[in-house]
Write an enzyme that holds these catalytic residues in place. Structure first.
Site, PDB file in Angstrom:
ATOM      1  N   TYR A 168       0.800  -1.242   0.000  1.00  0.00           N
ATOM      2  CA  TYR A 168       0.000   0.000   0.000  1.00  0.00           C
ATOM      3  C   TYR A 168       0.824   1.279   0.000  1.00  0.00           C
ATOM      4  CZ  TYR A 168      -3.433  -3.435   1.453  1.00  0.00           C
ATOM      5  OH  TYR A 168      -4.235  -4.527   1.504  1.00  0.00           O
ATOM      6  N   GLU A 180      -3.035  -6.682  13.166  1.00  0.00           N
ATOM      7  CA  GLU A 180      -2.453  -5.678  12.256  1.00  0.00           C
ATOM      8  C   GLU A 180      -3.281  -4.382  12.300  1.00  0.00           C
ATOM      9  OE1 GLU A 180      -0.443  -6.610   8.303  1.00  0.00           O
ATOM     10  OE2 GLU A 180      -2.423  -5.924   7.661  1.00  0.00           O
TER      11      GLU A 180
HETATM   12  C1  UD2 Z   1      -0.905 -10.451   7.270  1.00  0.00           C
HETATM   13  C2  UD2 Z   1       0.276 -10.014   8.121  1.00  0.00           C
HETATM   14  C3  UD2 Z   1       0.264 -10.821   9.420  1.00  0.00           C
HETATM   15  C4  UD2 Z   1      -1.035 -10.612  10.146  1.00  0.00           C
HETATM   16  C5  UD2 Z   1      -2.198 -10.973   9.233  1.00  0.00           C
HETATM   17  C6  UD2 Z   1      -3.532 -10.573   9.826  1.00  0.00           C
HETATM   18  C7  UD2 Z   1       2.271  -9.263   6.944  1.00  0.00           C
HETATM   19  C8  UD2 Z   1       3.339  -9.655   6.003  1.00  0.00           C
HETATM   20  N1  UD2 Z   1       1.476 -10.264   7.336  1.00  0.00           N
HETATM   21  O1  UD2 Z   1      -0.492 -11.735   6.774  1.00  0.00           O
HETATM   22  O2  UD2 Z   1       1.318 -10.454  10.245  1.00  0.00           O
HETATM   23  O3  UD2 Z   1      -1.120  -9.285  10.582  1.00  0.00           O
HETATM   24  O4  UD2 Z   1      -2.125 -10.305   7.968  1.00  0.00           O
HETATM   25  O5  UD2 Z   1      -3.901 -11.449  10.814  1.00  0.00           O
HETATM   26  O6  UD2 Z   1       2.191  -8.133   7.355  1.00  0.00           O
HETATM   27  N2  UD2 Z   1       0.387 -18.292  11.971  1.00  0.00           N
HETATM   28  C9  UD2 Z   1       0.690 -19.598  12.358  1.00  0.00           C
HETATM   29  N3  UD2 Z   1      -0.190 -20.592  12.040  1.00  0.00           N
HETATM   30  C10 UD2 Z   1      -1.347 -20.345  11.361  1.00  0.00           C
HETATM   31  C11 UD2 Z   1      -1.647 -19.031  10.970  1.00  0.00           C
HETATM   32  C12 UD2 Z   1      -0.748 -18.014  11.278  1.00  0.00           C
HETATM   33  O7  UD2 Z   1       1.721 -19.850  12.965  1.00  0.00           O
HETATM   34  O8  UD2 Z   1      -2.095 -21.313  11.085  1.00  0.00           O
HETATM   35  C13 UD2 Z   1       1.341 -17.212  12.354  1.00  0.00           C
HETATM   36  C14 UD2 Z   1       2.604 -17.258  11.488  1.00  0.00           C
HETATM   37  O9  UD2 Z   1       3.691 -16.764  12.225  1.00  0.00           O
HETATM   38  C15 UD2 Z   1       2.257 -16.295  10.365  1.00  0.00           C
HETATM   39  C16 UD2 Z   1       1.464 -15.241  11.124  1.00  0.00           C
HETATM   40  O10 UD2 Z   1       0.744 -15.948  12.119  1.00  0.00           O
HETATM   41  O11 UD2 Z   1       3.434 -15.814   9.765  1.00  0.00           O
HETATM   42  C17 UD2 Z   1       0.499 -14.409  10.273  1.00  0.00           C
HETATM   43  O12 UD2 Z   1      -0.396 -15.244   9.568  1.00  0.00           O
HETATM   44  P1  UD2 Z   1      -0.455 -15.235   7.996  1.00  0.00           P
HETATM   45  O13 UD2 Z   1       0.926 -15.189   7.448  1.00  0.00           O
HETATM   46  O14 UD2 Z   1      -1.326 -16.323   7.523  1.00  0.00           O
HETATM   47  O15 UD2 Z   1      -1.167 -13.867   7.735  1.00  0.00           O
HETATM   48  P2  UD2 Z   1      -1.216 -13.019   6.357  1.00  0.00           P
HETATM   49  O16 UD2 Z   1      -0.422 -13.675   5.307  1.00  0.00           O
HETATM   50  O17 UD2 Z   1      -2.639 -12.715   6.016  1.00  0.00           O
END
Ligand code: UD2
Length: 353
Positions: free
Chosen positions: A236, A303
């Site tokens: 963004y 976030e």
């Molecule tokens: C975004 C954000 C993330 C979080 C999320 C909203 C970035 C790059 N990523 O990524 O930080 O704010 O939006 O919730 O800014 N995790 C696990 N097991 C799971 C699911 C999540 O360990 O089953 C942990 C893991 O460390 C992962 C983090 O939570 O890296 C964030 O989850 P995501 O990567 O699925 O979230 P994402 O890609 O939507």
């Protein structure tokens, strides 16, 4: 007055002065050694600790001592990056390649003997990302400095053994699994708050909280240190603020109104001095829980709360999207180096819901 009385008066005066000096010294030191709990006891929603304490605790930031043998390229205030903005309106640096001297910064921070803590969550199938995360961190993240990685997982037996350099280590902490990814992501603030209170106080100086589904490609080091450190989201940063995916429901504690907000920051990377991150984590957790009580889950979980927090509590250092890119995005010209990047993943395969 007989000479003996004169001597007694002198001795009494001398002792009084000594006691006075001692009192001043002790009351100064007391401010520094206030327990962590006391410092942050009185916290309303977005309160910050008293200014005096912040200043005392920020000694790592304020006193930057170099070495007179060091020779490096002359700094300039009329030449440098012109394609990007390198300072925020509240005068926090925005860190881009070409705006800092890594050798100079390392020389300043090395004698401070700092320890950097890292939290990383690998719950459920996300454990598959941990090996790459840790191996690349060994190559690029605060190389030559003491780093302690805290891995939170429900699969401790699957944590890979990685050869770590001297002064660097991994501690595995068990957390329950969950069948909602939103909950795993959001619960991180509470766990970070507790970790700081129970394990890191008096041990680590700085902390970074990073997403596990990412890896390092380039240097991430002392240039990233600061009081409160935020990373600008790669998706963004060229957009109008009206397009930022802030939480827009006024009933939520994460609410950011239209026309408000500076940048859109990542939930996947933030950090700073221990005390600052403690306050951030605790505030976001409290606001998250207050929302939950009235049946609200913010648009992007923690976030969204982090973005609300940073709107009011401005970060003292802002890291450019070099510090969290996304592998699926082609690199824009202003991004001269990608230091840390989210790997491409198939959400349907790895998330529990
Ligand atoms: C975004 C954000 C993330 C979080 C999320 C909203 C970035 C790059 N990523 O990524 O930080 O704010 O939006 O919730 O800014 N995790 C696990 N097991 C799971 C699911 C999540 O360990 O089953 C942990 C893991 O460390 C992962 C983090 O939570 O890296 C964030 O989850 P995501 O990567 O699925 O979230 P994402 O890609 O939507």
């Amino acid at each position: 007055m007989p000479p003996l009385n004169g001597k007694i008066v002198t001795v009494v005066l001398f002792i009084a002065v000594l006691l006075g000096v001692l009192y001043c010294y002790i009351s100064q030191s007391y401010r520094v050694v206030l327990s962590f709990e006391e410092r942050f006891k009185a916290s309303d929603k977005e309160a910050r600790p008293p200014q005096e304490v912040v200043v005392t605790l920020s000694r790592h930031e304020l006193h930057l001592v170099s070495q007179d043998y060091l020779r490096y390229k002359q700094p300039s205030i009329v030449q440098g990056r012109t394609d990007v903005v390198t300072v925020t309106p509240w005068l926090a640096p925005v860190v881009w390649e070409g705006t800092f001297n890594p050798g100079l910064l390392d020389t300043i921070y090395r004698p401070k003997n700092i320890t950097v803590a890292v939290t990383v969550f690998a719950v459920g199938k996300y454990i598959m990302f941990l090996k790459n995360f840790l191996e690349t961190a060994e190559q690029h993240f605060f190389v030559g400095f003491r780093v302690h990685f805290y891995v939170f997982t429900d699969r401790p037996n699957e944590v890979p053994q990685i050869k770590m350099a001297a002064g660097r280590q991994v501690t595995v902490m068990s957390v329950p699994s969950s069948n909602r990814w939103q909950e795993i992501s959001a619960r991180r603030m509470e766990i970070i708050q507790t970790l700081i209170e129970q394990k890191l106080e008096n041990y680590c100086d700085y902390i970074f909280c990073l997403d596990v589904d990412s890896k390092f490609h380039g240097r991430w080091g002392t240039e990233s240190l600061g009081g409160l450190v935020a990373v600008i989201h790669p998706g963004y940063y060229r957009d109008e603020r009206s397009r930022f995916p802030y939480e827009r429901r006024p009933a939520s504690r994460a609410y950011v109104a239209h026309g408000e907000g500076d940048f859109y920051y990542c939930g996947g990377a933030f950090g700073g001095l221990l005390q600052e991150v403690h306050l951030l984590a605790r505030t976001c957790r409290e606001n998250f829980e207050a929302d939950a009580k009235v049946g609200i889950e913010a648009a992007w979980q923690e976030e969204s709360h982090l973005n609300r927090y940073m709107w009011i509590n401005k970060p003292s250092k802002v890291l450019s999207p070099e510090y969290l890119w996304q592998d699926f995005k082609s690199r824009n010209s202003e991004v001269q180096i990608i230091r840390f990047s989210g790997v491409v993943k198939n959400y349907a395969d790895i998330r529990p819901n």
